[in-house]
Design an enzyme around this catalytic site. Structure first.
Site, PDB file in Angstrom:
ATOM      1  N   CYS A 101       7.298  -3.270  -2.340  1.00  0.00           N
ATOM      2  CA  CYS A 101       5.785  -3.406  -1.989  1.00  0.00           C
ATOM      3  C   CYS A 101       4.851  -3.349  -3.152  1.00  0.00           C
ATOM      4  CB  CYS A 101       5.562  -2.117  -1.246  1.00  0.00           C
ATOM      5  SG  CYS A 101       3.849  -2.232  -0.518  1.00  0.00           S
ATOM      6  N   VAL A 102       4.244  -4.508  -3.252  1.00  0.00           N
ATOM      7  CA  VAL A 102       3.296  -4.745  -4.517  1.00  0.00           C
ATOM      8  C   VAL A 102       2.088  -3.614  -4.412  1.00  0.00           C
ATOM      9  CG1 VAL A 102       3.963  -6.860  -4.793  1.00  0.00           C
ATOM     10  CG2 VAL A 102       2.061  -6.411  -3.219  1.00  0.00           C
TER      11      VAL A 102
END
Length: 266
Positions: free
Chosen positions: A102-103
């Site tokens: 997840c960025v």
């Protein structure tokens, strides 16, 4: 920015209209909880596989011999790959029950922090939806108390027209432009986050990861081309060997499986 606008305008106006303080403070309460789970999602270990815990993770899940094969090694980490694990090229590590990187939290989502990510997403959706509801109720109550919906206006032809919904929206937009912009943004955000939350809940209920959902069909198609005969209907239906019922699947999200997987004896 959204909370600034909510505090600067919505909160003050709603206090003047004697809204319940509990409802007005709910978005702030959800924000605090959201920040807690956001932090936990960022800093918690998703389930990094090392030489020390490699053997333990190898015993947690059964290999399906389709997407997850026995005795496979990660070419980067030089570790045996447990079932449901994957090497993350961003973090440069193998993660147990890998879901995705997840960025937004700058971390992998795996077996040990999926619960934090799910609660982070849930509280984020709830906070956006709460602000949208409070803002909508404020605007509706404003229209009702001012009897604006009973008024008339003169159109471009000089005729009197009853106020309709389009006129009300235009009037509110000209009177409270920042509130209308904020309302449109949080409503759009609520729908987008709500849709993603439903997808994550579906994965949790069926004991799948994003990685398995995305690559599963491809792996099975590749497997079908290399078997001597097509798979039976029963095999197709029961190909998710890690699903053990709704409550068990949801429980595994909040209490990750650690005990060795025991095969059922026929």
């Amino acid at each position: 920015m959204v909370y600034s606008e909510y505090t600067w305008e919505i909160f003050g106006y709603c206090r003047e209209l004697e809204f319940s303080l509990c409802y007005l403070l709910l978005p702030y309460f959800l924000l605090i909880i959201n920040l807690v789970f956001f932090t936990l999602s960022c800093v918690s270990d998703p389930g990094t596989i090392t030489k020390a815990n490699e053997l333990l993770f190898l015993q947690v899940y059964e290999f399906d011999e389709v997407m997850f094969l026995k005795n496979m090694k990660c070419s980067t980490c030089n570790l045996r790959k447990p079932a449901r694990s994957k090497h993350c090229s961003v973090c440069n590590r193998c993660v147990h029950r890998f879901d995705h990187h997840c960025v937004w939290v700058n971390n992998c989502i795996g077996a040990w922090n999926t619960r934090y990510f799910l609660l982070y997403l849930l509280t984020l959706t709830a906070s956006a939806a709460t602000m949208a509801i409070v803002s909508t109720v404020f605007l509706v109550q404003l229209v009702v108390l001012s009897d604006l919906y009973l008024e008339t206006y003169i159109d471009h032809l000089g005729h009197f027209q009853a106020v309709d919904i389009f006129f009300l929206i235009q009037y509110l937009f000209l009177t409270f432009p920042r509130i209308i912009f904020m309302l449109g943004f949080v409503m759009m955000l609520s729908f987008l986050l709500g849709g993603y939350l439903c997808f994550i809940l579906y994965l949790a209920a069926t004991n799948q990861t994003t990685n398995e959902w995305h690559n599963g069909d491809r792996a099975w198609c590749h497997y079908c081309r290399h078997v001597a005969r097509p798979l039976s209907a029963d095999t197709q239906v029961n190909r998710n060997i890690h699903s053990h019922g709704l409550w068990s699947n949801l429980g595994e999200v909040f209490l990750p499986a650690t005990a060795p997987y025991e095969r059922k004896k026929n």
